[in-house]
Motif scaffolding. Structure first.
Motif, PDB file in Angstrom:
ATOM      1  N   ALA A 481      37.189  39.913  28.477  1.00 42.90           N
ATOM      2  CA  ALA A 481      36.557  38.540  28.880  1.00 42.90           C
ATOM      3  C   ALA A 481      35.113  38.629  28.340  1.00 42.90           C
ATOM      4  O   ALA A 481      34.216  39.534  27.975  1.00 42.90           O
ATOM      5  N   VAL A 482      34.584  37.372  28.032  1.00 44.01           N
ATOM      6  CA  VAL A 482      33.046  37.180  27.675  1.00 44.01           C
ATOM      7  C   VAL A 482      32.935  35.852  28.120  1.00 44.01           C
ATOM      8  O   VAL A 482      33.650  34.874  28.309  1.00 44.01           O
ATOM      9  N   VAL A 483      31.794  35.746  29.200  1.00 40.89           N
ATOM     10  CA  VAL A 483      31.178  34.650  29.885  1.00 40.89           C
ATOM     11  C   VAL A 483      30.025  34.370  29.454  1.00 40.89           C
ATOM     12  O   VAL A 483      29.073  34.908  29.793  1.00 40.89           O
ATOM     13  N   ASN A 484      29.846  32.864  28.848  1.00 37.22           N
ATOM     14  CA  ASN A 484      28.625  32.610  28.461  1.00 37.22           C
ATOM     15  C   ASN A 484      27.882  33.582  27.468  1.00 37.22           C
ATOM     16  O   ASN A 484      26.479  33.801  27.457  1.00 37.22           O
ATOM     17  N   GLY A 485      28.734  33.998  26.605  1.00 39.32           N
ATOM     18  CA  GLY A 485      28.029  35.026  25.384  1.00 39.32           C
ATOM     19  C   GLY A 485      27.854  36.519  25.994  1.00 39.32           C
ATOM     20  O   GLY A 485      27.247  37.281  25.352  1.00 39.32           O
ATOM     21  N   THR A 486      28.258  36.821  27.179  1.00 32.48           N
ATOM     22  CA  THR A 486      27.757  38.231  27.872  1.00 32.48           C
ATOM     23  C   THR A 486      28.933  38.537  28.529  1.00 32.48           C
ATOM     24  O   THR A 486      29.582  37.719  28.989  1.00 32.48           O
ATOM     25  N   ARG A 487      28.991  39.713  28.870  1.00 33.42           N
ATOM     26  CA  ARG A 487      30.187  40.314  29.771  1.00 33.42           C
ATOM     27  C   ARG A 487      29.911  39.788  31.143  1.00 33.42           C
ATOM     28  O   ARG A 487      28.810  39.565  31.809  1.00 33.42           O
ATOM     29  N   PRO A 488      31.161  39.697  31.949  1.00 26.22           N
ATOM     30  CA  PRO A 488      30.850  39.311  33.412  1.00 26.22           C
ATOM     31  C   PRO A 488      30.285  40.398  34.235  1.00 26.22           C
ATOM     32  O   PRO A 488      30.188  41.760  33.827  1.00 26.22           O
ATOM     33  N   ASP A 489      29.721  40.093  35.456  1.00 28.28           N
ATOM     34  CA  ASP A 489      29.026  41.036  36.270  1.00 28.28           C
ATOM     35  C   ASP A 489      30.130  41.915  37.147  1.00 28.28           C
ATOM     36  O   ASP A 489      30.018  43.199  37.223  1.00 28.28           O
ATOM     37  N   CYS A 490      31.362  41.339  37.334  1.00 27.75           N
ATOM     38  CA  CYS A 490      32.562  42.173  37.929  1.00 27.75           C
ATOM     39  C   CYS A 490      33.939  41.235  37.663  1.00 27.75           C
ATOM     40  O   CYS A 490      33.944  40.058  37.139  1.00 27.75           O
ATOM     41  N   ILE A 491      34.762  41.837  38.295  1.00 28.35           N
ATOM     42  CA  ILE A 491      36.307  41.012  38.453  1.00 28.35           C
ATOM     43  C   ILE A 491      36.602  41.185  39.835  1.00 28.35           C
ATOM     44  O   ILE A 491      36.542  42.012  40.582  1.00 28.35           O
ATOM     45  N   LEU A 492      37.185  39.988  40.153  1.00 28.35           N
ATOM     46  CA  LEU A 492      37.814  39.776  41.519  1.00 28.35           C
ATOM     47  C   LEU A 492      39.298  39.579  41.232  1.00 28.35           C
ATOM     48  O   LEU A 492      39.762  38.744  40.556  1.00 28.35           O
ATOM     49  N   ILE A 493      40.136  39.926  42.300  1.00 22.24           N
ATOM     50  CA  ILE A 493      41.490  39.718  42.605  1.00 22.24           C
ATOM     51  C   ILE A 493      41.568  39.048  43.762  1.00 22.24           C
ATOM     52  O   ILE A 493      41.141  39.686  44.844  1.00 22.24           O
ATOM     53  N   THR A 494      42.064  37.650  44.069  1.00 25.42           N
ATOM     54  CA  THR A 494      42.512  37.134  45.275  1.00 25.42           C
ATOM     55  C   THR A 494      44.024  36.887  45.151  1.00 25.42           C
ATOM     56  O   THR A 494      44.835  36.889  44.405  1.00 25.42           O
ATOM     57  N   ASP A 495      44.481  36.651  46.582  1.00 24.32           N
ATOM     58  CA  ASP A 495      45.775  36.197  46.787  1.00 24.32           C
ATOM     59  C   ASP A 495      45.703  34.729  46.548  1.00 24.32           C
ATOM     60  O   ASP A 495      44.930  34.212  46.105  1.00 24.32           O
ATOM     61  N   ARG A 496      46.839  34.130  46.741  1.00 25.53           N
ATOM     62  CA  ARG A 496      47.118  32.777  46.245  1.00 25.53           C
ATOM     63  C   ARG A 496      46.262  31.882  47.202  1.00 25.53           C
ATOM     64  O   ARG A 496      46.033  30.461  47.096  1.00 25.53           O
ATOM     65  N   THR A 497      45.577  32.338  48.467  1.00 30.97           N
ATOM     66  CA  THR A 497      44.865  31.317  49.324  1.00 30.97           C
ATOM     67  C   THR A 497      43.511  31.665  49.054  1.00 30.97           C
ATOM     68  O   THR A 497      42.682  30.960  49.637  1.00 30.97           O
ATOM     69  N   GLY A 498      43.182  32.466  47.999  1.00 35.49           N
ATOM     70  CA  GLY A 498      41.834  32.418  47.781  1.00 35.49           C
ATOM     71  C   GLY A 498      41.012  33.716  48.398  1.00 35.49           C
ATOM     72  O   GLY A 498      39.857  34.022  48.339  1.00 35.49           O
ATOM     73  N   THR A 499      41.890  34.611  49.267  1.00 35.58           N
ATOM     74  CA  THR A 499      41.156  35.777  49.760  1.00 35.58           C
ATOM     75  C   THR A 499      41.120  36.943  48.886  1.00 35.58           C
ATOM     76  O   THR A 499      42.028  37.232  48.281  1.00 35.58           O
ATOM     77  N   VAL A 500      39.926  37.568  48.848  1.00 37.28           N
ATOM     78  CA  VAL A 500      39.675  38.607  48.052  1.00 37.28           C
ATOM     79  C   VAL A 500      40.397  39.864  48.198  1.00 37.28           C
ATOM     80  O   VAL A 500      40.229  40.458  49.399  1.00 37.28           O
ATOM     81  N   THR A 501      41.416  40.324  47.522  1.00 37.52           N
ATOM     82  CA  THR A 501      42.110  41.534  47.891  1.00 37.52           C
ATOM     83  C   THR A 501      41.918  42.810  46.985  1.00 37.52           C
ATOM     84  O   THR A 501      42.429  43.791  47.259  1.00 37.52           O
ATOM     85  N   GLY A 502      41.229  42.669  46.029  1.00 42.12           N
ATOM     86  CA  GLY A 502      40.714  43.807  44.967  1.00 42.12           C
ATOM     87  C   GLY A 502      39.633  43.055  44.030  1.00 42.12           C
ATOM     88  O   GLY A 502      39.067  42.043  44.166  1.00 42.12           O
TER      89      GLY A 502
END
Length: 550
Positions: A481-502
């Protein structure tokens, strides 16, 4: 009676000296000071790297040993401490691993800093063995050489992650102290250090024979020669009769004399190559040959007061290379030669240090400026060569940062891929070791595990891809990934309700498969999550904003 002339010179007055004569005595002192600063140069970045190392850069051995020596409540099982690890005695490292987890929150940086300190102890210990008849400049130059050799960039893995360092650097340090004590005629101190070494790792098992050799070179009594030799035989026999059967660490059990000889030479010459085995083999062969020539004079003439300890150090380094060839030879490593592995460069460092000192002692007619020039050239060249190995170590250990998240969410497939003992989880949680304490974070400067996010506000990332899709099995999800020309701060994984699971880590090197597809400025990322209900969403976080990937 004639009187002396009134203007006759006073013969008692001091004779004025020229400017050159006044400055000359201070020149050696300035040279010694400059060499002292030069000796500190490699120590500083090593210590800085150790302090700034990721908190979670510990390898599978750490978790395997921790799981073995603790119960699920985190209590130490002392009997398990005295069992073998990889067919080696491992008492001291086991206790250090436990102390790190129980007292310091499982912080890798405690182990990396300790490793650097132990290497500094080796440098200081070896300095005490330098002959007094050498000039201050020569002693300073040799000290600088030992510092650069032991804190070489080849050994960067030792201050990036503490597991390998603490696994065998304590044994090598204890053996160096034992050699120094024997060199100074202190058998009790030598024996005590040897015992500590043998409780640390198998690299210390042959130290008893080295101590006997040093005592013989020093023309000491037969008792002082025989006692360490007998102790070595008893300890070696006890280890052989009690060690686990079979080979360890994927080592070959074939006869393979050529391959083993190649590993021996590569270990002694490891300072001169990154991944081309033949260069290290040639350098190692030359080092062993030169040591043999110098040791001939030591053994025949036995100048005990000057180089007995250095002869012992040379023999110890070569014995370590022999042990490596006998017990670790395998082609399943980068470069096809286990002697090129970063942590084993200490063998080459000790052998080369012994070679430098023995050559200086045996050739006193060589001008000091030649020694200083050789030391500076050797230090800078080997350090420059090791830069490639340092980069390789940083790339290979970068994914270890994901292990904190994998342990925290208990992702079984990810833990298996990272070679982390899942059974260590309950004990680590019980003692509050990282990541099971309040210092754990996903690194997103906001969202953490359990946070609820509004997925509808997350636009697609400007450029990114999901190579391995998120699953419910707790495996590793990867992509770029690249966001706005730079690398992201981190990655999040959520379930279908938007709760962060990883979550995950970014800034990893692109794989060969990702490179042709990735946008300019993109870096790879990896993430993992615990079990979820239904499909998952992968988000990149940059500056507090969410962007959907895939």
């Amino acid at each position: 009676m004639p009187q002396p002339a009134l203007d006759a010179p006073d013969v008692t007055a001091p004779i004025p000296r020229t400017t050159a004569e006044v400055r000359r005595p201070s020149a050696p002192r300035l040279g010694v000071a400059a060499l002292g600063i030069f000796a500190a140069v490699p120590f500083a970045p090593a210590l800085l790297a150790a302090v700034r190392a990721p908190k979670m850069h510990v390898l599978l051995d750490y978790w395997h040993v921790f799981a073995k020596i603790t119960d699920d409540t985190g209590h130490l099982l002392l009997g398990q401490v005295f069992t073998y690890h990889l067919d080696q005695p491992f008492v001291v490292p086991s206790l250090l691993f436990y102390a790190d987890a129980a007292w310091f929150g499982g912080d890798n940086r405690v182990l990396t800093v300790l490793t650097v300190v132990l290497l500094a102890v080796i440098v200081v210990t070896l300095r005490t063995m330098l002959p007094r008849q050498l000039s201050p400049t020569a002693r300073a130059a040799l000290t600088a050489a030992m510092s650069w050799l032991l804190f070489t960039s080849h050994a960067t893995e030792l201050w990036l992650q503490g597991t390998n360092g603490i696994s065998w650097v304590p044994a090598v340090t204890a053996c160096t102290v034992a050699i120094a004590c024997a060199h100074h005629g202190r058998p009790v101190g030598a024996a005590a250090a040897a015992v500590v070494g043998c409780l640390s790792f198998g690299a210390a098992l042959p130290i008893w024979f080295v101590l006997a050799f040093i005592a013989w070179l020093r023309r000491e009594s037969r008792v002082r020669i025989v006692i360490p030799a007998v102790a070595g035989l008893v300890i070696l026999a006890a280890w052989w009769l009690t060690k686990p059967a079979g080979t360890q660490s994927g080592a070959t059990d074939a006869f393979d004399p050529d391959g083993r000889l190649s590993v021996l030479a590569a270990a002694v010459g490891g300072l001169w190559s990154v991944d081309i085995a033949v260069l290290a083999v040639v350098a190692g062969g030359l080092t062993v040959a030169l040591l043999a020539l110098l040791l001939r004079h030591t053994i025949v003439d036995r100048p005990a007061a000057t180089d007995a300890g250095w002869a012992g150090l040379a023999c110890y380094a070569v014995i370590l290379a022999v042990m490596l060839a006998l017990g670790r030879t395998t082609t399943n490593v980068p470069g096809g030669n286990v002697g090129l592995i970063s942590r084993y460069v200490l063998v080459a460092a000790l052998a080369t240090a012994a070679l430098l000192v023995l050559a200086t002692v045996h050739r006193p007619q060589w001008p000091t400026r030649y020694l200083v020039t050789a030391v500076v050239a050797l230090s800078l060249v080997t350090h420059a060569i090791g830069g490639g190995k340092a980069d390789e170590a940083r790339r290979s250990y970068a994914p270890l940062a994901l292990s904190a998240i994998a342990l925290r969410v208990d992702a079984p497939a990810a833990l298996e891929a990272l070679h982390i003992q899942r059974a260590a989880g309950p004990a680590a949680r019980a003692v509050g070791a990282y990541p099971f304490n309040d210092s754990f974070t996903l690194g997103c400067h906001g969202p953490e595990l359990g946070s609820h996010l509004d997925l509808a506000t997350a636009p697609p990332a400007s450029a990114g891809a999901l190579d391995a899709p998120a699953t419910d099995a707790g495996g590793i999800t990867s992509g770029w990934a690249v966001v706005n020309g730079t690398r992201p701060d981190c990655i999040l994984i959520t379930d279908r309700t938007g709760t962060v699971t990883g979550g995950g880590i970014t800034g990893l090197p692109l794989t060969p498969g990702q490179t042709p597809k990735a946008a300019p400025g993109a870096t790879a990322w990896q993430a993992t999550a615990g079990p979820t209900n239904g499909p998952s969403a992968v988000l990149a976080v940059q500056g507090g904003h969410l962007y959907r990937i895939g």
